[in-house]
Design an enzyme around this catalytic site. Sequence first.
Site, PDB file in Angstrom:
ATOM      1  NE  ARG A 114      -4.134   1.844   2.192  1.00 11.42           N
ATOM      2  CZ  ARG A 114      -4.268   2.955   2.924  1.00 11.42           C
ATOM      3  NH1 ARG A 114      -3.345   3.264   3.806  1.00 11.42           N
ATOM      4  NH2 ARG A 114      -5.318   3.738   2.774  1.00 11.42           N
TER       5      ARG A 114
ATOM      6  CB  ILE B 239      -5.496   5.916  -1.026  1.00  9.46           C
ATOM      7  CG1 ILE B 239      -5.429   4.372  -0.982  1.00  9.46           C
ATOM      8  CG2 ILE B 239      -4.749   6.530   0.139  1.00  9.46           C
ATOM      9  CD1 ILE B 239      -4.001   3.842  -1.050  1.00  9.46           C
ATOM     10  CB  SER B 240     -10.696   3.692   0.368  1.00  5.17           C
ATOM     11  OG  SER B 240     -11.521   4.362  -0.547  1.00  5.17           O
ATOM     12  CD  GLN B 241     -11.409   2.826   7.611  1.00  2.51           C
ATOM     13  OE1 GLN B 241     -12.402   3.400   7.175  1.00  2.51           O
ATOM     14  NE2 GLN B 241     -11.353   2.293   8.804  1.00  2.51           N
TER      15      GLN B 241
END
Length: 221
Positions: free
Chosen positions: A43, A69-71
Amino acid sequence: MSSISSKDTPELKELRAFMVKEQIESRGISDSKVLFSMENVPRHLFVPENLRPYAYEDRPLPIGMNATISQPYIVGLMTELLELKSDDRVLEIGTGSGYQAAVIGKISAEVVSFERIKELVSFAKENLKKADIRNVKVFFGDGTDIPEDLGEFECAIVTAASPDIPKYLFRYLKEGARLVVPVGNQCVQELLKIKIHRGKPEISYHGSVRFVPLIGDKGWN
């Protein structure tokens, strides 16, 4: 940790394993394919370099151009809801940094992703290359008004808040296909899973979420 390089070190792999165990698996994500993918997609390669020290924390991060960027948990949840198989073709609307597509690409045969912000197209392609994800195709364009010659897909995912159920995507979905999308206003939305059964959509609801608005011809102005 003051800085993180692009190299995937044993320390980073340990952080990723902790992320999967404590943020994702402990909250009910159980699909082994999803857990494996998230443990093996770095990530930190999908966030701006100055934010890499925070890449494995339980929160979304800005990636520029008013995008995020999503959790990690939300990425895991949306991926699990897709019920991915190894031979699936997946349509994604909203590439962002490319992380969600990379997680899906580790499981499925192909991901076709659309991003309307040219700078993010370049960013995502560079990130996917660094992560050695080769089955994701990123296109520049309005994901709410895409070409008609893409063929059919087993899955589709929208990674921004849609004002309505995106029925315009149904024509690309095969019988039995799954579509995951946040639907609601620009402040809070409900995460929906839509399954095409005998040509009709079956809708289930999976909690409140908060995404940036989907911009485009059939999104928010």
